[in-house]
Design a protein around this motif. Sequence first.
Motif, PDB file in Angstrom:
ATOM      1  N   ALA A  85     -21.546   9.341  15.782  1.00 30.82           N
ATOM      2  CA  ALA A  85     -21.318   9.606  17.202  1.00 30.82           C
ATOM      3  C   ALA A  85     -21.493   8.277  17.930  1.00 30.82           C
ATOM      4  CB  ALA A  85     -22.313  10.631  17.731  1.00 30.82           C
ATOM      5  N   ALA A  86     -20.527   7.923  18.772  1.00 31.45           N
ATOM      6  CA  ALA A  86     -20.558   6.627  19.443  1.00 31.45           C
ATOM      7  C   ALA A  86     -20.355   6.791  20.944  1.00 31.45           C
ATOM      8  CB  ALA A  86     -19.476   5.719  18.859  1.00 31.45           C
ATOM      9  N   THR A  87     -20.522   5.700  21.664  1.00 31.05           N
ATOM     10  CA  THR A  87     -20.348   5.715  23.113  1.00 31.05           C
ATOM     11  C   THR A  87     -19.015   6.344  23.491  1.00 31.05           C
ATOM     12  OG1 THR A  87     -21.510   3.573  23.108  1.00 31.05           O
ATOM     13  CG2 THR A  87     -20.541   4.294  25.183  1.00 31.05           C
ATOM     14  N   ALA A  88     -17.951   5.939  22.781  1.00 29.16           N
ATOM     15  CA  ALA A  88     -16.622   6.457  23.114  1.00 29.16           C
ATOM     16  C   ALA A  88     -16.504   7.940  22.803  1.00 29.16           C
ATOM     17  CB  ALA A  88     -15.550   5.672  22.363  1.00 29.16           C
ATOM     18  N   THR A  89     -16.870   8.346  21.591  1.00 28.27           N
ATOM     19  CA  THR A  89     -16.619   9.724  21.156  1.00 28.27           C
ATOM     20  C   THR A  89     -17.481  10.743  21.880  1.00 28.27           C
ATOM     21  OG1 THR A  89     -18.215   9.481  19.329  1.00 28.27           O
ATOM     22  CG2 THR A  89     -15.896   9.010  18.853  1.00 28.27           C
ATOM     23  N   HIS A  90     -18.692  10.345  22.303  1.00 26.10           N
ATOM     24  CA  HIS A  90     -19.623  11.324  22.857  1.00 26.10           C
ATOM     25  C   HIS A  90     -20.030  11.079  24.308  1.00 26.10           C
ATOM     26  CE1 HIS A  90     -19.768  12.723  18.771  1.00 26.10           C
ATOM     27  NE2 HIS A  90     -20.541  13.720  19.129  1.00 26.10           N
ATOM     28  N   ALA A  91     -19.512  10.027  24.935  1.00 26.91           N
ATOM     29  CA  ALA A  91     -19.852   9.789  26.340  1.00 26.91           C
ATOM     30  C   ALA A  91     -18.634   9.483  27.197  1.00 26.91           C
ATOM     31  CB  ALA A  91     -20.859   8.644  26.448  1.00 26.91           C
ATOM     32  N   ARG A 116     -27.931  -0.093  18.834  1.00 26.29           N
ATOM     33  CA  ARG A 116     -27.293  -0.450  20.095  1.00 26.29           C
ATOM     34  C   ARG A 116     -26.943  -1.933  20.017  1.00 26.29           C
ATOM     35  NH1 ARG A 116     -31.438  -1.122  25.194  1.00 26.29           N
ATOM     36  NH2 ARG A 116     -32.718  -2.791  24.304  1.00 26.29           N
ATOM     37  N   VAL A 117     -25.826  -2.273  20.598  1.00 23.91           N
ATOM     38  CA  VAL A 117     -25.346  -3.653  20.599  1.00 23.91           C
ATOM     39  C   VAL A 117     -25.057  -4.049  22.039  1.00 23.91           C
ATOM     40  CG1 VAL A 117     -23.592  -5.257  19.759  1.00 23.91           C
ATOM     41  CG2 VAL A 117     -24.316  -3.355  18.323  1.00 23.91           C
ATOM     42  N   PRO A 118     -25.647  -5.118  22.529  1.00 23.53           N
ATOM     43  CA  PRO A 118     -25.363  -5.531  23.908  1.00 23.53           C
ATOM     44  C   PRO A 118     -23.902  -5.926  24.081  1.00 23.53           C
ATOM     45  CG  PRO A 118     -27.299  -6.679  23.029  1.00 23.53           C
ATOM     46  CD  PRO A 118     -26.630  -5.994  21.879  1.00 23.53           C
ATOM     47  N   ASN A 119     -23.391  -5.672  25.255  1.00 24.12           N
ATOM     48  CA  ASN A 119     -22.121  -6.261  25.655  1.00 24.12           C
ATOM     49  C   ASN A 119     -22.442  -7.529  26.438  1.00 24.12           C
ATOM     50  OD1 ASN A 119     -20.539  -4.138  24.582  1.00 24.12           O
ATOM     51  ND2 ASN A 119     -20.965  -2.891  26.374  1.00 24.12           N
ATOM     52  N   THR A 246     -23.325  -0.765  23.984  1.00 20.17           N
ATOM     53  CA  THR A 246     -22.622   0.028  22.982  1.00 20.17           C
ATOM     54  C   THR A 246     -23.646   0.604  22.012  1.00 20.17           C
ATOM     55  OG1 THR A 246     -20.674  -1.392  23.153  1.00 20.17           O
ATOM     56  CG2 THR A 246     -20.866  -0.037  21.178  1.00 20.17           C
ATOM     57  N   TRP A 247     -23.538   1.887  21.724  1.00 19.40           N
ATOM     58  CA  TRP A 247     -24.496   2.533  20.817  1.00 19.40           C
ATOM     59  C   TRP A 247     -23.747   3.462  19.867  1.00 19.40           C
ATOM     60  CZ3 TRP A 247     -23.991   7.728  21.104  1.00 19.40           C
ATOM     61  CH2 TRP A 247     -23.541   8.280  22.322  1.00 19.40           C
ATOM     62  N   TRP A 248     -24.399   3.775  18.773  1.00 16.45           N
ATOM     63  CA  TRP A 248     -23.888   4.803  17.871  1.00 16.45           C
ATOM     64  C   TRP A 248     -25.027   5.377  17.047  1.00 16.45           C
ATOM     65  CZ3 TRP A 248     -22.232  -0.313  17.602  1.00 16.45           C
ATOM     66  CH2 TRP A 248     -22.536  -1.051  16.441  1.00 16.45           C
ATOM     67  N   LEU A 284     -25.414  -9.064  13.021  1.00 22.24           N
ATOM     68  CA  LEU A 284     -24.358  -8.434  13.808  1.00 22.24           C
ATOM     69  C   LEU A 284     -24.750  -8.311  15.273  1.00 22.24           C
ATOM     70  CD1 LEU A 284     -23.483  -5.544  11.325  1.00 22.24           C
ATOM     71  CD2 LEU A 284     -22.123  -7.598  11.756  1.00 22.24           C
ATOM     72  N   MET A 285     -25.872  -8.941  15.645  1.00 23.57           N
ATOM     73  CA  MET A 285     -26.409  -8.853  17.003  1.00 23.57           C
ATOM     74  C   MET A 285     -26.743  -7.404  17.367  1.00 23.57           C
ATOM     75  SD  MET A 285     -26.183 -12.037  17.796  1.00 23.57           S
ATOM     76  CE  MET A 285     -25.304 -13.489  17.195  1.00 23.57           C
ATOM     77  N   ALA A 286     -27.076  -6.601  16.369  1.00 24.03           N
ATOM     78  CA  ALA A 286     -27.339  -5.181  16.581  1.00 24.03           C
ATOM     79  C   ALA A 286     -28.827  -4.884  16.432  1.00 24.03           C
ATOM     80  CB  ALA A 286     -26.540  -4.343  15.577  1.00 24.03           C
ATOM     81  N   GLU A 287     -29.319  -3.996  17.279  1.00 23.64           N
ATOM     82  CA  GLU A 287     -30.728  -3.611  17.261  1.00 23.64           C
ATOM     83  C   GLU A 287     -30.869  -2.196  16.711  1.00 23.64           C
ATOM     84  OE1 GLU A 287     -34.243  -2.413  20.438  1.00 23.64           O
ATOM     85  OE2 GLU A 287     -32.514  -3.569  21.123  1.00 23.64           O
ATOM     86  N   PRO A 288     -31.569  -2.016  15.590  1.00 24.21           N
ATOM     87  CA  PRO A 288     -31.765  -0.657  15.068  1.00 24.21           C
ATOM     88  C   PRO A 288     -32.559   0.190  16.054  1.00 24.21           C
ATOM     89  CG  PRO A 288     -32.331  -2.314  13.429  1.00 24.21           C
ATOM     90  CD  PRO A 288     -32.177  -3.036  14.726  1.00 24.21           C
ATOM     91  N   VAL A 289     -32.164   1.439  16.216  1.00 26.15           N
ATOM     92  CA  VAL A 289     -32.866   2.374  17.099  1.00 26.15           C
ATOM     93  C   VAL A 289     -33.045   3.679  16.339  1.00 26.15           C
ATOM     94  CG1 VAL A 289     -32.877   3.562  19.317  1.00 26.15           C
ATOM     95  CG2 VAL A 289     -31.771   1.324  19.124  1.00 26.15           C
ATOM     96  N   ALA A 290     -34.228   3.887  15.795  1.00 25.38           N
ATOM     97  CA  ALA A 290     -34.520   5.115  15.051  1.00 25.38           C
ATOM     98  C   ALA A 290     -35.170   6.112  15.998  1.00 25.38           C
ATOM     99  CB  ALA A 290     -35.449   4.809  13.880  1.00 25.38           C
TER     100      ALA A 290
END
Length: 319
Positions: A85-91, A116-119, A246-248, A284-290
């Motif tokens: 589920a991602a920002t686009a598909t669910h928001a 989540r990945v910063p823009n 951006t999140w998923w 990937l400049m991505a931050e894990p969010v559990a």
Amino acid sequence: MTRIFFLWLACATLFAPAWAQNKPIRLIVPYAAGGPIDVTARALAERVKDTLGTVIIDNKPGAGGNLGADLVAKANPDGYTIGIAATATHAINPWLFAKMPYDAGRDFAPITQMLRVPNVLVMNADTAQRLKIINLADLVAYAKVNPGRLNFGSGGNGSAGHLAGEMFKRAAGIFAVHIPYNGGNPAQLALLSGQVDFNFDNLATAAPNIKSGKLIALAVTTAQRSSALPDIAAVSETLKGFEIDTWWGLVAPAGTPREVVDRLNKAFTAALGAPETKTRFAMLMAEPVATTPEQFEAFMKKELIRYESVVKASGAKVD
């Protein structure tokens, strides 16, 4: 004695939970292979194989992510089909598309947020130098004195980059012309060639060109500065309250048994917390969010509500 053993074995098999079976899990990624979402999904699939067994990545791109998300929504709720589920598909898409094949709020069982990945707001370096724009305040000041002279590109109407640009225009009280392209890569090439003045891009995608000096990063769009680029200000430092990223995460079909969701959550959150995962995702400049399933559900509901006004204000629509 033999008859008793086989009777016990038959009963144990009959009443054993479905997850006692040795069956691979299908993880549907609603985007093409090779992108950040696909890469991170594959990394997690590798890390959970000792606890969950084989996880097969199944890329199902199409309709802005709706195709793959719909396959998850309509899958058998037994835990053997899950998806992203991602920002686009669910928001965004529920407000962008005139007709949706699934209900983002009711057709899924949240498992955990993943990342989540910063823009980042980036400008062509030559353009920034020519216009004497060094920081975000300079960009806002120039746009106010020269309404309509600036333009920005995105991967298409209703894309994350488009909506971030519209939010920025509204928050800053400026006007800039939006130029949609057919995907993020063409939009980035247009920026690099000077066809557009600025973009809101995924930090993972923009980082190599920022480091090479081809693009100037004016601000990240997360509430605070990114640990990946700590010297770059957040938009909120100039425009109070501005935040978009951006999140998923992972979801199962609605109706998946709670004990199965809990087992999936336990395995994937452990994988997200592993040092090796954090190191890989940092590249990937991505931050894990559990999160817990409840936390991810509340987060997605909040994002769905937030993007309603953003999409409507943008005027973007897909029939």
